[in-house]
Write a protein that holds these residues in place. Structure first.
Motif, short mmCIF file in Angstrom:
data_model
loop_
_atom_site.label_atom_id
_atom_site.label_comp_id
_atom_site.label_asym_id
_atom_site.label_seq_id
_atom_site.Cartn_x
_atom_site.Cartn_y
_atom_site.Cartn_z
N GLY A 259 -13.60 0.69 15.25
CA GLY A 259 -12.20 1.02 15.50
C GLY A 259 -11.50 0.03 16.41
O GLY A 259 -12.09 -0.49 17.36
N ILE A 260 -10.22 -0.22 16.12
CA ILE A 260 -9.37 -1.08 16.94
C ILE A 260 -8.21 -0.25 17.48
O ILE A 260 -7.39 0.24 16.70
CB ILE A 260 -8.77 -2.25 16.13
N PRO A 261 -8.10 -0.07 18.80
CA PRO A 261 -6.90 0.56 19.36
C PRO A 261 -5.69 -0.33 19.12
O PRO A 261 -5.74 -1.55 19.27
CB PRO A 261 -7.22 0.66 20.86
N LEU A 283 -14.62 -3.43 6.61
CA LEU A 283 -13.39 -3.55 5.84
C LEU A 283 -12.45 -2.39 6.17
O LEU A 283 -12.88 -1.31 6.57
CB LEU A 283 -13.70 -3.57 4.35
N PRO A 284 -11.13 -2.59 6.02
CA PRO A 284 -10.14 -1.57 6.38
C PRO A 284 -10.40 -0.22 5.70
O PRO A 284 -10.75 -0.17 4.52
CB PRO A 284 -8.82 -2.17 5.91
N LEU A 285 -10.23 0.84 6.47
CA LEU A 285 -10.43 2.20 5.95
C LEU A 285 -9.15 3.02 6.11
O LEU A 285 -8.46 3.33 5.15
CB LEU A 285 -11.60 2.87 6.67
N THR A 286 -8.81 3.38 7.36
CA THR A 286 -7.61 4.18 7.63
C THR A 286 -7.08 3.81 9.01
O THR A 286 -7.78 3.21 9.83
CB THR A 286 -7.91 5.69 7.62
N ILE A 287 -5.85 4.22 9.26
CA ILE A 287 -5.30 4.10 10.62
C ILE A 287 -4.77 5.47 11.03
O ILE A 287 -4.02 6.11 10.30
CB ILE A 287 -4.20 3.03 10.72
N ASP A 288 -5.21 5.94 12.20
CA ASP A 288 -4.77 7.22 12.75
C ASP A 288 -3.67 6.95 13.79
O ASP A 288 -3.90 6.21 14.76
CB ASP A 288 -5.92 7.94 13.45
N PRO A 314 -6.28 -7.10 11.08
CA PRO A 314 -7.25 -7.96 10.40
C PRO A 314 -7.71 -7.35 9.08
O PRO A 314 -7.83 -6.13 8.95
CB PRO A 314 -8.41 -8.04 11.40
N ASP A 315 -7.99 -8.20 8.09
CA ASP A 315 -8.46 -7.70 6.80
C ASP A 315 -9.96 -7.47 6.77
O ASP A 315 -10.50 -6.95 5.80
CB ASP A 315 -8.05 -8.64 5.66
N ARG A 316 -10.66 -7.84 7.87
CA ARG A 316 -12.07 -7.55 8.01
C ARG A 316 -12.48 -7.81 9.45
O ARG A 316 -11.81 -8.53 10.18
CB ARG A 316 -12.93 -8.41 7.08
N LEU A 317 -13.58 -7.18 9.86
CA LEU A 317 -14.17 -7.42 11.17
C LEU A 317 -15.59 -7.93 10.98
O LEU A 317 -16.30 -7.46 10.09
CB LEU A 317 -14.20 -6.13 12.01
N PRO A 318 -16.03 -8.87 11.81
CA PRO A 318 -17.39 -9.41 11.65
C PRO A 318 -18.46 -8.40 12.02
O PRO A 318 -18.20 -7.39 12.67
CB PRO A 318 -17.39 -10.60 12.60
N ALA A 319 -19.66 -8.68 11.59
CA ALA A 319 -20.77 -7.75 11.77
C ALA A 319 -21.05 -7.43 13.23
O ALA A 319 -21.50 -6.33 13.56
CB ALA A 319 -22.03 -8.32 11.13
N ASP A 320 -20.79 -8.37 14.14
CA ASP A 320 -21.12 -8.16 15.55
C ASP A 320 -20.00 -7.47 16.32
O ASP A 320 -20.06 -7.33 17.53
CB ASP A 320 -21.47 -9.48 16.23
#
Length: 336
Positions: A259-261, A283-288, A314-320
């Protein structure tokens, strides 16, 4: 410099005059329509109509006010063609979030520019936008022109081809409708930037969501919390109904979240990503989008991944990147 005539204006000059108003016109159309994408269409139509009718501008009003007149009529035409009925029951299936990074583009307003002076946090928050969508189109326009833009009743009457008495009557009906659909105690949650307690609540909400810890999430919800997921139909009211919906949807079994605030519509929000082994990334899922009152979550509006590009996420976040804190335009909350 005051514009007095556009009859001889070429396209570069017209564009130079109109473009500085694009963002505020987009926000105006967004309030009218509740949809980011529909607002884009309305602004494009506004600029097209203004260019084609440029010889009709004679300087009796400001160029900005002239554009607002065209934009309002473009919105009314769109509403007449695509949405014959306003929203009902607190549900706005066409609702879309508005990115704070674009609201930040609005110029600092002066006393003569009520709209840009007050993007009016309270009139861009989702609860306000939802309530507006429950009004019939013309009272909706009257409310926004009078109470948000601060236009005199006479100018609104001229725009709508109506009498001042009719405009005043429509405004009273619109205000009554807003009181019916706005949350109780609304002044308690329009205090401005999120405080430390709200930021901490968002952090705990993010952690509990990533852990799919429903009891922890439930403890953050007020008894009368509301949850919806436009354009998916359905509004869930009350903690038990919201939690039961999450359980029935299998949220507890979901693994691999991050999650990204962030913030949208001047409200705290969290963008969630789901790990995809085949992509080697989240990969993107939802935004609350959260409404917080008195240290509790009183509303959650969840939007689908298709909103991420417009929100500048972002359209993706890295594994770490487990539970990242992103600085800059994506992070509307001030993290220590």
């Amino acid at each position: 410099m005051r514009v007095t005539s556009l009859a001889e204006a070429d396209e570069p000059r017209f564009t130079g005059l109109a473009e500085p108003h694009r963002r505020e016109l987009h926000v105006h159309c967004y309030r009218m329509l509740g949809s980011f994408e529909d607002a884009e269409d309305a602004v494009q139509e506004t600029f097209l109509r203004a260019w084609r009718r440029r010889e009709t501008f004679e300087g009796r009003s400001t160029f900005r006010a002239w554009l607002y007149r065209i934009a309002t009529n473009a919105c009314l035409d769109l509403l007449a063609g695509s949405r014959p009925e306003p929203a009902t029951g607190g549900e706005v299936r066409w609702l879309q979030p508005y990115p704070d990074r674009l609201l930040d583009e609005l110029p600092a307003g002066g006393a003569d520019e009520p709209e840009t002076a007050a993007v009016a946090r309270e009139t861009i928050e989702l609860a306000y936008v939802v309530a507006v969508q429950h009004l019939a189109p013309r009272p909706r326009a009257v409310l926004i022109l009078r109470d948000v833009l601060g236009w005199p009743a006479k100018e609104v009457a001229e725009l709508l081809g109506d009498s001042v008495n009719s405009v005043n009557s429509a405004l009273q009906r619109a205000r009554a409708g807003m009181r019916e659909h706005l949350p109780a105690g609304r002044q308690d949650w329009t205090a401005g930037e999120p405080d430390a307690a709200t930021r901490e609540l968002v952090r705990r909400f993010t952690d509990a969501s990533v852990a799919t810890d429903i009891p922890a999430l439930s403890a953050m919800l007020r008894d009368d919390v509301r949850f919806s997921m436009p354009p998916t139909p359905g509004v869930y009211a009350g903690r038990d109904a919201v939690v039961n919906n999450w359980v029935e949807d299998g949220f507890e079994g979901m693994k691999g979240l991050s999650g990204i605030p962030t913030s949208v519509n001047r409200q705290p929000a969290v963008a969630f990503y789901l790990w995809r082994e085949d992509e080697g990334a989240y990969l993107p899922l939802t935004i609350d989008v959260l409404r917080v009152t008195g240290g509790e979550i009183t509303e959650i509006l969840t939007f689908h991944a298709d909103r991420f590009p417009a929100l500048g996420l972002p359209d993706r976040l890295p594994a770490d990147q487990g539970i990242p804190t992103v600085s800059g335009e994506h992070d509307g909350l001030e993290h220590p």
